[in-house]
Scaffold this motif. Structure first.
Motif, short mmCIF file in Angstrom:
data_model
loop_
_atom_site.label_atom_id
_atom_site.label_comp_id
_atom_site.label_asym_id
_atom_site.label_seq_id
_atom_site.Cartn_x
_atom_site.Cartn_y
_atom_site.Cartn_z
N THR A 29 0.86 -1.18 0.00
CA THR A 29 0.00 0.00 0.00
C THR A 29 0.90 1.23 0.00
O THR A 29 2.13 1.12 0.01
N ARG A 37 -7.82 8.02 -1.08
CA ARG A 37 -9.07 7.25 -1.07
C ARG A 37 -9.87 7.42 0.21
O ARG A 37 -11.07 7.16 0.23
N GLY A 215 -16.39 -2.89 0.53
CA GLY A 215 -16.27 -1.44 0.70
C GLY A 215 -17.25 -0.62 -0.10
O GLY A 215 -17.84 0.33 0.39
N ARG A 216 -17.45 -1.04 -1.35
CA ARG A 216 -18.34 -0.25 -2.22
C ARG A 216 -19.78 -0.31 -1.74
O ARG A 216 -20.50 0.69 -1.79
N ASN A 253 -14.50 7.72 6.14
CA ASN A 253 -13.86 8.09 4.88
C ASN A 253 -14.28 9.52 4.53
O ASN A 253 -15.47 9.83 4.51
N1 COA Z 1 -3.47 0.16 -0.94
C1 COA Z 1 -3.33 0.16 -2.28
N2 COA Z 1 -4.26 -0.33 -3.11
C2 COA Z 1 -5.40 -0.81 -2.56
C3 COA Z 1 -5.61 -0.83 -1.17
C4 COA Z 1 -4.58 -0.31 -0.36
N3 COA Z 1 -4.69 -0.28 0.98
N4 COA Z 1 -6.81 -1.36 -0.94
C5 COA Z 1 -7.36 -1.67 -2.11
N5 COA Z 1 -6.52 -1.34 -3.10
C6 COA Z 1 -6.70 -1.47 -4.55
C7 COA Z 1 -7.71 -2.55 -4.91
O1 COA Z 1 -7.08 -3.80 -4.93
C8 COA Z 1 -8.18 -2.10 -6.27
O2 COA Z 1 -7.21 -2.48 -7.21
P1 COA Z 1 -7.66 -2.99 -8.67
O3 COA Z 1 -8.37 -1.82 -9.28
O4 COA Z 1 -6.36 -3.31 -9.31
O5 COA Z 1 -8.56 -4.16 -8.42
C9 COA Z 1 -8.11 -0.56 -6.18
O6 COA Z 1 -7.28 -0.27 -5.06
C10 COA Z 1 -9.46 0.09 -5.99
O7 COA Z 1 -10.14 -0.54 -4.94
P2 COA Z 1 -11.62 -0.15 -4.59
O8 COA Z 1 -12.11 -1.07 -3.53
O9 COA Z 1 -12.42 0.00 -5.82
O10 COA Z 1 -11.41 1.32 -3.99
P3 COA Z 1 -12.48 2.34 -3.55
O11 COA Z 1 -12.24 3.62 -4.24
O12 COA Z 1 -13.88 1.76 -3.58
O13 COA Z 1 -12.10 2.59 -2.03
C11 COA Z 1 -12.71 1.99 0.22
C12 COA Z 1 -12.15 1.50 -1.11
C13 COA Z 1 -12.77 0.81 1.16
C14 COA Z 1 -11.78 3.04 0.77
C15 COA Z 1 -14.11 2.59 -0.01
O14 COA Z 1 -14.90 1.69 -0.76
C16 COA Z 1 -14.83 2.88 1.27
O15 COA Z 1 -14.42 3.74 2.05
N6 COA Z 1 -15.96 2.20 1.55
C17 COA Z 1 -16.70 2.38 2.78
C18 COA Z 1 -16.06 1.59 3.85
C19 COA Z 1 -16.48 2.00 5.21
O16 COA Z 1 -16.94 3.07 5.44
N7 COA Z 1 -16.33 1.09 6.15
C20 COA Z 1 -16.61 1.30 7.50
C21 COA Z 1 -18.01 1.13 7.80
S1 COA Z 1 -18.30 1.60 9.44
#
Ligand code: COA
Length: 323
Positions: A29, A37, A215-216, A253
């Motif tokens: 990461t 993000r 996450g999405r 987030n």
């Molecule tokens: N470091 C680097 N890359 C990462 C990563 C990290 N820590 N975590 C995921 N990735 C990668 C993924 O593997 C994916 O790669 P790919 O495109 O090659 O498959 C890419 O980043 C995008 O991942 P994605 O899941 O689509 O990112 P996102 O923009 O949806 O963000 C979250 C992910 C989790 C940050 C976002 O969905 C989120 O905040 N969701 C809500 C979660 C939440 O609020 N949870 C708590 C509830 S109380």
């Protein structure tokens, strides 16, 4: 008429700071990915402290600021999804450590909405006339539930605790709450406990005792639920957003909070955030923020504030109050 109000707030976070840079040394990461993000830069990770240790320290801090004695507390509610044990409850452990021998104690599981739910329950119990001084704590050591091999969740969470004393009042403090839950989406954020079949899938979930998340799906739920609950509160109370000084959102987030701000047409400055320094500490985020705002002198008596959270369950809840 019996009212309830916030008397004091307190907080405690473990000393150990883990930055995004630190994480990039143990998993694939980067600070760039995590910051852009999520808005998170660092989080606290407990070393030798359990949920009850954090809860006790936050609770003690709130109690000291309230001017009350431990014996004056007649209700302790700890909102947590990372308790030391299945039983006894964290709240009973806290009761013993504080010497709050007159308190009735129980834990509440509404995940990241837990502190808001706890305040609503405490306020309702006070309004029956049976209770006078409630200690509500949100405390989590989510670092112990994380799969440190899963970069998509491990970077998001942290440990911490926050607390509030809610007391019986002659003037209106807590005005109204709004809550909702959607158990059909439970599988999008879960963590196994006993060796039982998962209720969410046909497959055997026995080994899954770590947090897993879509996450999405959670992002979509969070934005919708936050906006809905804020609107429900405003409708219920006939209060307009212009009258509200701050909105204290669950800190998961920055993009979720940005979305909500745009959706309800409010400037982002109205939403206080500290997730850059703590990450998502689940039930602890809202009281950690309140404590920080209080220490900075941002909250004046009579200010209208909305607390709004969402989390596993899935659950969501909001509360409007006069500080
Ligand atoms: N470091 C680097 N890359 C990462 C990563 C990290 N820590 N975590 C995921 N990735 C990668 C993924 O593997 C994916 O790669 P790919 O495109 O090659 O498959 C890419 O980043 C995008 O991942 P994605 O899941 O689509 O990112 P996102 O923009 O949806 O963000 C979250 C992910 C989790 C940050 C976002 O969905 C989120 O905040 N969701 C809500 C979660 C939440 O609020 N949870 C708590 C509830 S109380």
């Amino acid at each position: 008429m019996i009212y309830s109000k916030f008397l004091s707030v307190g907080a405690y976070a473990p000393e150990n700071i883990v930055t995004n840079e630190d994480l990039s040394k143990i998993m694939d990461t980067s600070d760039e990915w995590i910051s852009t993000r999520t808005g998170i830069k660092e989080r606290r990770i407990s070393k030798n402290e359990d949920c009850s240790d954090l809860a006790y320290k936050a609770g003690k801090n709130a109690l000291e600021k309230s001017g009350l004695k431990a014996e004056d507390i007649d209700l302790i509610i700890v909102a947590t999804v990372s308790p030391d044990m299945f039983f006894p409850s964290v709240s009973c452990i806290v009761q013993d450590k504080l010497g709050a021998e007159n308190a009735t104690c129980f834990d509440l599981n509404a995940a990241c909405s837990g502190f808001v739910y706890g305040c609503i329950v405490a306020s309702s119990m006070i309004k029956t006339g049976e209770y006078k001084n409630a200690l509500v704590i949100g405390s989590e050591v989510l670092s112990k539930l994380l799969d440190w091999e899963d970069r998509s969740t491990a970077v998001l969470f942290g440990d911490g605790a926050g607390a509030a004393i809610i007391t019986k009042s002659e003037t209106e403090g807590i005005i109204a709450g709004a809550t909702s839950s959607n158990g059909s989406k439970g599988g999008s954020l879960s963590c196994g406990a006993l060796d039982v079949k998962s209720p969410f899938t046909e497959e055997d979930n026995i080994k899954h005792k770590k947090l897993i998340m879509n996450g999405r799906e959670v992002f979509k739920f969070a934005t919708g639920a936050m906006v809905d609950n804020i609107n429900k509160l405003l409708e219920k109370t006939n209060i307009s957003l212009d009258e509200v000084k701050y909105i204290v959102p669950h800190q998961a987030n920055v993009r979720i909070i940005d979305y909500v701000a745009r959706k309800i047409n409010e400037p982002i400055e109205k939403f206080y955030m500290n997730l850059d320094r703590y990450g998502n500490t689940s039930s602890a985020t809202i009281p950690l923020v309140l404590n920080e705002m209080d220490e900075k002198g941002l909250l004046q008596k009579g200010d209208k504030i909305i607390l709004v959270g969402f989390g596993a369950g899935l659950t969501s809840g909001a509360l409007i109050l006069n500080w």
